[in-house]
Design an enzyme around this catalytic site. Structure first.
Site, PDB file in Angstrom:
ATOM      1  N   MET A   1      35.094 -82.980 -36.532  1.00  0.00           N
ATOM      2  CA  MET A   1      34.523 -83.913 -35.542  1.00  0.00           C
ATOM      3  C   MET A   1      35.227 -85.238 -35.756  1.00  0.00           C
ATOM      4  SD  MET A   1      30.648 -82.599 -36.052  1.00  0.00           S
ATOM      5  CE  MET A   1      31.132 -81.834 -37.592  1.00  0.00           C
TER       6      MET A   1
ATOM      7  N   HIS B   1      34.821 -77.529 -39.391  1.00  0.00           N
ATOM      8  CA  HIS B   1      34.476 -78.077 -38.075  1.00  0.00           C
ATOM      9  C   HIS B   1      34.890 -79.538 -38.056  1.00  0.00           C
ATOM     10  CE1 HIS B   1      30.844 -79.089 -35.210  1.00  0.00           C
ATOM     11  NE2 HIS B   1      32.015 -79.315 -34.636  1.00  0.00           N
TER      12      HIS B   1
ATOM     13  N   GLY C   1      19.606 -81.458 -38.952  1.00  0.00           N
ATOM     14  CA  GLY C   1      18.171 -81.602 -38.761  1.00  0.00           C
ATOM     15  C   GLY C   1      17.722 -82.022 -37.382  1.00  0.00           C
TER      16      GLY C   1
ATOM     17  N   HIS D   1      30.300 -73.328 -43.703  1.00  0.00           N
ATOM     18  CA  HIS D   1      30.618 -74.251 -42.614  1.00  0.00           C
ATOM     19  C   HIS D   1      30.711 -75.663 -43.182  1.00  0.00           C
ATOM     20  CE1 HIS D   1      30.544 -75.385 -38.288  1.00  0.00           C
ATOM     21  NE2 HIS D   1      29.878 -76.458 -38.704  1.00  0.00           N
TER      22      HIS D   1
ATOM     23  N   ASP E   1      31.437 -79.662 -42.240  1.00  0.00           N
ATOM     24  CA  ASP E   1      31.418 -80.623 -41.138  1.00  0.00           C
ATOM     25  C   ASP E   1      32.181 -81.886 -41.505  1.00  0.00           C
ATOM     26  OD1 ASP E   1      29.759 -79.353 -39.078  1.00  0.00           O
ATOM     27  OD2 ASP E   1      28.234 -79.352 -40.654  1.00  0.00           O
TER      28      ASP E   1
ATOM     29  N   ASP F   1      25.973 -73.926 -33.210  1.00  0.00           N
ATOM     30  CA  ASP F   1      25.817 -74.896 -34.299  1.00  0.00           C
ATOM     31  C   ASP F   1      24.849 -76.001 -33.904  1.00  0.00           C
ATOM     32  OD1 ASP F   1      26.189 -76.594 -36.456  1.00  0.00           O
ATOM     33  OD2 ASP F   1      28.284 -77.063 -35.997  1.00  0.00           O
ATOM     34  N   GLY F   2      23.746 -76.066 -34.656  1.00  0.00           N
ATOM     35  CA  GLY F   2      22.806 -77.172 -34.487  1.00  0.00           C
ATOM     36  C   GLY F   2      21.406 -76.693 -34.145  1.00  0.00           C
ATOM     37  N   GLY F   3      20.451 -77.067 -34.986  1.00  0.00           N
ATOM     38  CA  GLY F   3      19.057 -76.739 -34.691  1.00  0.00           C
ATOM     39  C   GLY F   3      18.714 -75.265 -34.830  1.00  0.00           C
TER      40      GLY F   3
ATOM     41  N   SER G   1      25.741 -74.577 -43.317  1.00  0.00           N
ATOM     42  CA  SER G   1      26.473 -75.840 -43.229  1.00  0.00           C
ATOM     43  C   SER G   1      26.148 -76.698 -44.440  1.00  0.00           C
ATOM     44  CB  SER G   1      26.079 -76.592 -41.959  1.00  0.00           C
ATOM     45  OG  SER G   1      26.543 -77.924 -42.071  1.00  0.00           O
TER      46      SER G   1
ATOM     47  N   MET H   1      28.143 -76.285 -29.446  1.00  0.00           N
ATOM     48  CA  MET H   1      27.218 -77.230 -30.091  1.00  0.00           C
ATOM     49  C   MET H   1      25.861 -77.187 -29.386  1.00  0.00           C
ATOM     50  SD  MET H   1      28.773 -78.391 -32.657  1.00  0.00           S
ATOM     51  CE  MET H   1      27.365 -79.388 -33.156  1.00  0.00           C
TER      52      MET H   1
ATOM     53  N   MET I   1      33.508 -85.421 -40.420  1.00  0.00           N
ATOM     54  CA  MET I   1      33.181 -86.479 -39.445  1.00  0.00           C
ATOM     55  C   MET I   1      33.898 -87.768 -39.823  1.00  0.00           C
ATOM     56  SD  MET I   1      29.100 -85.872 -39.084  1.00  0.00           S
ATOM     57  CE  MET I   1      28.417 -84.209 -39.011  1.00  0.00           C
TER      58      MET I   1
ATOM     59  N   GLY J   1      26.926 -84.910 -35.340  1.00  0.00           N
ATOM     60  CA  GLY J   1      26.832 -86.111 -36.158  1.00  0.00           C
ATOM     61  C   GLY J   1      25.855 -85.975 -37.312  1.00  0.00           C
ATOM     62  N   PHE J   2      24.773 -85.252 -37.088  1.00  0.00           N
ATOM     63  CA  PHE J   2      23.727 -85.196 -38.102  1.00  0.00           C
ATOM     64  C   PHE J   2      23.076 -83.812 -38.145  1.00  0.00           C
ATOM     65  CE2 PHE J   2      24.200 -89.493 -36.588  1.00  0.00           C
ATOM     66  CZ  PHE J   2      24.350 -90.200 -37.777  1.00  0.00           C
TER      67      PHE J   2
ATOM     68  N   GLY K   1      22.263 -75.505 -41.193  1.00  0.00           N
ATOM     69  CA  GLY K   1      22.292 -76.441 -42.299  1.00  0.00           C
ATOM     70  C   GLY K   1      20.924 -76.623 -42.914  1.00  0.00           C
ATOM     71  N   SER K   2      20.059 -77.360 -42.210  1.00  0.00           N
ATOM     72  CA  SER K   2      18.765 -77.698 -42.806  1.00  0.00           C
ATOM     73  C   SER K   2      17.887 -76.466 -43.028  1.00  0.00           C
ATOM     74  CB  SER K   2      18.043 -78.745 -41.963  1.00  0.00           C
ATOM     75  OG  SER K   2      18.041 -78.386 -40.606  1.00  0.00           O
TER      76      SER K   2
HETATM   77  C1  DX5 Z   1      26.159 -81.334 -36.700  1.00  0.00           C
HETATM   78  C2  DX5 Z   1      26.914 -80.307 -37.503  1.00  0.00           C
HETATM   79  C3  DX5 Z   1      26.112 -79.132 -37.885  1.00  0.00           C
HETATM   80  C4  DX5 Z   1      24.918 -79.455 -38.753  1.00  0.00           C
HETATM   81  C5  DX5 Z   1      23.863 -78.478 -38.393  1.00  0.00           C
HETATM   82  O1  DX5 Z   1      27.030 -82.287 -36.246  1.00  0.00           O
HETATM   83  O2  DX5 Z   1      28.027 -79.836 -36.755  1.00  0.00           O
HETATM   84  O3  DX5 Z   1      26.927 -78.131 -38.495  1.00  0.00           O
HETATM   85  O4  DX5 Z   1      25.172 -79.359 -40.123  1.00  0.00           O
HETATM   86  O5  DX5 Z   1      22.696 -78.835 -39.073  1.00  0.00           O
HETATM   87  P1  DX5 Z   1      21.277 -78.208 -38.666  1.00  0.00           P
HETATM   88  O6  DX5 Z   1      21.389 -76.726 -38.882  1.00  0.00           O
HETATM   89  O7  DX5 Z   1      20.347 -78.878 -39.624  1.00  0.00           O
HETATM   90  O8  DX5 Z   1      21.039 -78.569 -37.237  1.00  0.00           O
HETATM   91 ZN    ZN Z   2      29.171 -78.103 -37.616  1.00  0.00          ZN
END
Ligand code: DX5
Ligand code: ZN
Length: 214
Positions: free
Chosen positions: A66, A64, A143, A31, A33, A173-175, A6, A135, A35, A140-141, A195-196
């Site tokens: 949002m 994606h 990390g 990916h 994002d 997606d996420g964490g 991401s 999800m 928003m 939204g964010f 992502g992170s």
């Molecule tokens: C969150 C995004 C994710 C985000 C994941 O709203 O949809 O795609 O980038 O980031 P990590 O992998 O750091 O949780």
């Molecule tokens: Zn995403």
């Protein structure tokens, strides 16, 4: 297992280098994002940046959305290069109709759901989806910490898929990190969005390989 880094966690001052580093490092999809500051409490980017990323790489773009009223802008995202265009079930009145509208624009159609949304919200449309994005954080964010209840949704989708009820790719997606990647893989995910974990690592190829191997 496919890995979709991401770009939310990339360094946008060096976007070309960042995209090339994950493409060379073995990413399967990119990916992106999107928003709007309305559906989620953060603002990112729109079709202009998607178009730029599309010209930086041959990888499929996994976009994606949002945003409120995603269908109002869907055509712009497809024109910008979205290969998969995913909308949230919380933002569309008719999920099946939304998937059909995206396919009619020429993209693969995805449906996503928040951690607090029951899987039942996407099941009637799952047969029409090319991708279901589960999800595992509140969107939204980057990390944030992985929400384990997402694994139950992945397991349920995997059962439906094994039973021939849907062909959708199951994405989470996420964490996602090396620990949670293993949990998601065991639950039956096809795609890990990270992502992170990827962009926080100096060695993108090593991190992508570690997530894939988890
Ligand atoms: C969150 C995004 C994710 C985000 C994941 O709203 O949809 O795609 O980038 O980031 P990590 O992998 O750091 O949780
Ligand atoms: Zn995403």
């Amino acid at each position: 297992m496919k890995i979709a880094p991401s770009l939310l966690s990339a360094d946008f001052a060096r976007l070309g280098d960042e995209v090339r580093s994950v493409a060379a490092g073995g990413a399967d999809l990119l990916h992106l994002d999107v928003m709007d500051g309305q559906f989620v409490p953060n603002l990112t980017f729109g079709p202009l940046l998607i178009d730029a990323v599309n010209r930086l790489s041959d990888l499929p773009l996994d976009v994606h959305l949002m945003i409120r009223d995603p269908l109002a802008l869907a055509r712009r995202f497809v024109q910008a290069g979205a290969d998969y265009l995913t909308v949230h079930c919380e933002t569309v009145a008719d999920p099946e109709g939304a998937l059909a509208a995206i396919k009619a624009l020429g993209a693969r159609a995805g449906l996503s759901l928040n951690p607090g949304t029951p899987l039942q919200a996407v099941l009637p449309a799952a047969g029409a989806a090319d991708l279901v994005l589960v999800m595992s954080v509140n969107p939204g964010f980057g990390g944030q910490a992985f929400i384990e209840s997402a694994l139950d949704k992945v397991r349920e989708l995997r059962k439906l898929k094994d039973g021939g009820k849907t062909n959708a790719l199951i994405s989470i997606d996420g964490g996602i990190n090396r620990r949670t990647a293993a949990l998601a893989a065991a639950a039956g995910a096809d795609i890990l969005v990270a992502g992170s974990a990827v962009f926080g690592s100096a060695d993108r190829a090593a991190e992508i390989a570690a997530l894939r191997g988890a």
